[in-house]
Design a protein around this motif. Sequence first.
Motif: not given
Length: 577
Positions: A32-35, A268-274
């Motif tokens: 899972s890439a994020k909280d 998600f590594s891109w989406y969650n940061a942006k």
Amino acid sequence: MTNQTINLKTMKNLKLIVATALAAFFALNCASAKDHPKWLDDAFIYHIYPSSYMDSDGNGIGDLNGIRSKLDYIKSTGFNCIWLSPCFASDWKDGGYDITDFYKIDPRFGTNADLEKLVAEAHAKGIKVLLDLVAGHTSIKHPWFRQSCKAERNEYSDYFIWTDGKDMKKPHKKFVNNDFPRGGYYMKNFYDIQPALNYGYYKPDPNRPWEQGYDDAGPTAVRNELKNIIAFWCDKGVDGFRVDMAGSLVKGDNEAKDGICRLWNDIFSWYNAKYPENIMMAEWGIPEEALRAGFDIDLLIHGEKKICGKIYRPLVCETNDKMVYNTCYFNKAGKGDLHQPMKLYGQVVETFKRLGGYASMPTCSHDIWRLNRMNRNTPEEHKVVMTMFLTLPTPPVVYYGEEIGMRNLEYAPVKEGSLSSRNRSTCRTPMQWDTTKNAGFSTVENIAKLYLPIDNAPEYPNVATQIDDSESVLNYVKGLIVLRKATPALGTAGDWEYVGDLDNPYPMIYKRSLGDEKYVVVFNPSDRKVSGDIAKLGKKTTWVYGNDAKLAKCKTSADKHTFTMQPVSVAIFKISE
């Protein structure tokens, strides 16, 4: 054999070795890439089929301005997030899921500016907005596909999956014969008019050179295009997406879905940061995979062969071809079996507690029958089943009209590709607002121009009739949402545990708890009086909500609670010392 042939074989084998090594790497590191954003913990999601919700311009079809005009109603009911089924430009051969332009609102719904206005006004009222992202395919009429069909190579040639000609046996039933200049078969994702976008193969077969790897130019370009689409709408204020067929993008994947997991982790590594406050829901139905891929919510609904269907169907809509509906649990016949759905749901809860995110079970959707189709014909029956959907430990997802108990209209005509294994138009009929012409959905004079027919029952469920009726389904749902918001143990923070007797399925009993707070939810959808015992949880039991306090009783003895439930009843009891 020439040196060139040897070199080509060597290159293909090398690509396979590299692809295998990368797959192994992502199998070990996929997580899972994020909280997820905190607002999701308290989300109440309202699913709207835009063509059927509210018509603002009198042409018989719902639109974005119509939805915007009903935001106060949505908020008053308790929902704080809306999910819109596809509203991008479409050829309308599959209810909007055949996209012709991902960057444009379909003219039937309005304009891009209308979407921005809807989002802005929704935000002003504390309501999030999710769109439906059709990531796996386009319409056959999409400009990308039309370019891809050409014999001459161009930038879209590898946006889709094509065989290298037709001189071989068709490699798979999902490949479509055609007369396009390119000369090969193309892969479909659902209907023939929905060509699959090319995200690559998990392990390309060297004997099928048209199977491209994840990192090849075509799949890389498609991934970047997907990011562009997401960014385009998020930059207009959209709060996230529900992703159609989210687990189907990478082809030839392994059983653990490491290929598709790698793709979504990349996204998600891109989406969650942006966009850290935005979410994504998956139409996947296997939480272990979807949450591992990084989604905030996996949707548990009707897939027969997936874990989701093995929970939803036995509870809500187990049917057969003879139109027999009495084997699901929530039915007056009282023939349901809880062993499979409750054991599997317990595993699902453990999965999302471990991986983060949620696995929410929608009431129904644009693809499956409304709740009352399974011989649930009375308001009390509807209240009983709605209580389950609103007391599970995940963000509730309610399809429009379920808050008033709209009927599934079996006589609705097949419309815009709605016929697959069933006619999906039956659950897509217009929202019923009042008792005026066209149930208040549209002012169009010619009823033949209505998107789909209105319920022809003399006293069809509608908002205006129910809004001031304290015993209505609408006010029951509103009250239950208020209770859940005020009671953390009944929300997403609370634990869930099945405490009833699986060998005595009526009544169904589960516990919701948080710290010292303990509640049990007790269901009897059958047409007979039933009773059931659970181990004692506290000295005092207090009825706090249900369809009628007189229908549910609890007697506490030295070591157990005994619940006696009248026919078609539901109750939430607080248990304290």
